[in-house]
Design a protein around this motif. Structure first.
Motif, PDB file in Angstrom:
ATOM      1  N   SER A  18       0.824  -1.216   0.000  1.00 14.70           N
ATOM      2  CA  SER A  18       0.000   0.000   0.000  1.00 14.70           C
ATOM      3  C   SER A  18       0.854   1.260   0.000  1.00 14.70           C
ATOM      4  CB  SER A  18      -0.910  -0.021   1.234  1.00 14.70           C
ATOM      5  OG  SER A  18      -0.127  -0.120   2.407  1.00 14.70           O
ATOM      6  N   ALA A  23      -4.404   3.827   3.387  1.00 12.25           N
ATOM      7  CA  ALA A  23      -4.909   2.682   4.137  1.00 12.25           C
ATOM      8  C   ALA A  23      -4.422   1.393   3.505  1.00 12.25           C
ATOM      9  CB  ALA A  23      -6.441   2.699   4.159  1.00 12.25           C
ATOM     10  N   SER A  26      -7.673  -4.005   1.270  1.00 14.45           N
ATOM     11  CA  SER A  26      -8.587  -4.935   1.924  1.00 14.45           C
ATOM     12  C   SER A  26      -8.254  -6.382   1.605  1.00 14.45           C
ATOM     13  CB  SER A  26     -10.032  -4.627   1.509  1.00 14.45           C
ATOM     14  OG  SER A  26     -10.418  -3.359   1.978  1.00 14.45           O
ATOM     15  N   ARG A  56     -14.819  -1.910   7.584  1.00 13.47           N
ATOM     16  CA  ARG A  56     -13.679  -2.500   6.875  1.00 13.47           C
ATOM     17  C   ARG A  56     -13.801  -4.016   6.960  1.00 13.47           C
ATOM     18  NH1 ARG A  56      -8.340  -2.075   4.686  1.00 13.47           N
ATOM     19  NH2 ARG A  56      -8.455   0.193   4.761  1.00 13.47           N
ATOM     20  N   TYR A  82      -5.958  -2.750  10.278  1.00 16.77           N
ATOM     21  CA  TYR A  82      -7.341  -2.561   9.839  1.00 16.77           C
ATOM     22  C   TYR A  82      -8.157  -1.940  10.966  1.00 16.77           C
ATOM     23  CZ  TYR A  82      -5.845  -5.487   5.987  1.00 16.77           C
ATOM     24  OH  TYR A  82      -5.168  -5.987   4.898  1.00 16.77           O
ATOM     25  N   ASN A  83      -8.025  -0.639  11.120  1.00 17.11           N
ATOM     26  CA  ASN A  83      -8.691   0.061  12.225  1.00 17.11           C
ATOM     27  C   ASN A  83      -9.353   1.358  11.772  1.00 17.11           C
ATOM     28  OD1 ASN A  83      -6.472   1.717  11.779  1.00 17.11           O
ATOM     29  ND2 ASN A  83      -5.353   0.966  13.575  1.00 17.11           N
ATOM     30  N   ASP A  84      -9.614   1.475  10.460  1.00 15.13           N
ATOM     31  CA  ASP A  84     -10.129   2.737   9.933  1.00 15.13           C
ATOM     32  C   ASP A  84     -11.592   2.678   9.503  1.00 15.13           C
ATOM     33  OD1 ASP A  84      -9.635   0.988   7.883  1.00 15.13           O
ATOM     34  OD2 ASP A  84      -8.547   2.410   6.617  1.00 15.13           O
ATOM     35  N   ASN A  89     -14.488  -2.915  12.160  1.00 17.95           N
ATOM     36  CA  ASN A  89     -13.488  -3.577  11.322  1.00 17.95           C
ATOM     37  C   ASN A  89     -13.495  -5.081  11.575  1.00 17.95           C
ATOM     38  OD1 ASN A  89     -11.784  -0.971  10.472  1.00 17.95           O
ATOM     39  ND2 ASN A  89     -12.163  -0.858  12.680  1.00 17.95           N
TER      40      ASN A  89
END
Length: 258
Positions: A18, A23, A26, A56, A82-84, A89
């Motif tokens: 990324s 971010a 996924s 998410r 993965y906390n956005d 999430n």
């Protein structure tokens, strides 16, 4: 130390994947299970469900995580990567060398996707695809089932419960009525069979005018006994049922084998 190294390796892989985005993606297929076309299809479904529910929904595949526990590893992914998601999430971790899977949810989604039953709602059809080596469809199924659970919560205002709305009293009443009706029909049919009567002894059924037993003899030869040992269960389930969990006050979910 091995666990820390595995986590750092995973985080490094996500950062490289990324580099041009704020971010993490996924879908991170470190185990190389998908073709480019399959990756596109899986990402399309993940993004569809993420946008529909503002959460998410991630998938991470790994060849190995060393000596780390899958549930703890997945929880760490939620905490650090993965906390956005605005409304929560979740991440599916698949480890190919041990054939383990784990679905972890954060504190928000732990209140929406509750218990082993909700996790198995996603995992059982997903694992069925894994067993056929159809990993892309497994990830798509996982995303779709997650979307169904989220949609249910949004509409009903409460988590999905497989036992919700089931009335045990109504079941007992229905069973009683059905049993009474069956007994009545049986009695009616038997009463109409005029040529059928119960006999106290077996020889009462013989027609003594046409049958006469003059000699009888029993000859015993031998007996063959074949014993087949019953296979022992390994204690783990590979049908998609939750057999292990690292859930705590900040994480939900569970995992198993495939």
């Amino acid at each position: 130390m091995r666990k820390l190294f595995a986590i750092l390796t995973m985080l490094a892989a996500l950062m490289l994947a990324s580099v041009t985005a704020f971010a993490a993606p996924s879908l991170v297929d470190n185990a190389k299970l998908l073709t480019p076309q399959q990756r596109q299809a899986v990402l399309a479904e993940l993004h569809k469900q993420e946008q529909a529910h503002n959460v998410r929904i991630a998938v991470v595949t790994m060849k190995t995580i060393g000596g780390a526990v899958p549930g703890e590893y997945a929880n760490k992914l939620l905490d650090d990567v993965y906390n956005d998601g605005a409304k929560g999430n979740m991440v599916l971790l698949q480890v190919t060398n041990t054939r383990k899977w784990y679905i972890a949810t954060d504190k928000q989604l732990k209140q929406v996707i509750v218990g082993n039953e909700a996790t198995e709602y996603m995992s059982k059809p997903m694992v069925a695809e894994f067993k056929k080596d159809n990993y892309a469809q497994g990830y798509i199924t996982y995303a779709q089932k997650a979307g169904e659970l989220l949609e249910y919560y949004e509409k009903e205002g409460e988590p999905w419960d497989p036992n919700a709305g089931f009335n045990w009293f109504a079941l007992v009443i229905a069973a009683g009525i059905g049993g009474a009706a069956a007994y009545g029909c049986r009695a009616l049919l038997i009463s109409g069979m005029s040529n059928v009567r119960e006999a106290v002894e077996a020889n009462a059924y013989l027609d003594k005018q046409t049958f006469a037993l003059t000699h009888s003899n029993d000859t015993y030869l031998y007996t063959n006994i074949s014993a087949v040992p019953k296979s022992k269960s390994s204690g783990s389930s590979d049908d998609g049922s939750v057999s292990e969990s690292s859930a705590d006050s900040d994480h939900g979910g569970g995992g198993g084998s495939y």
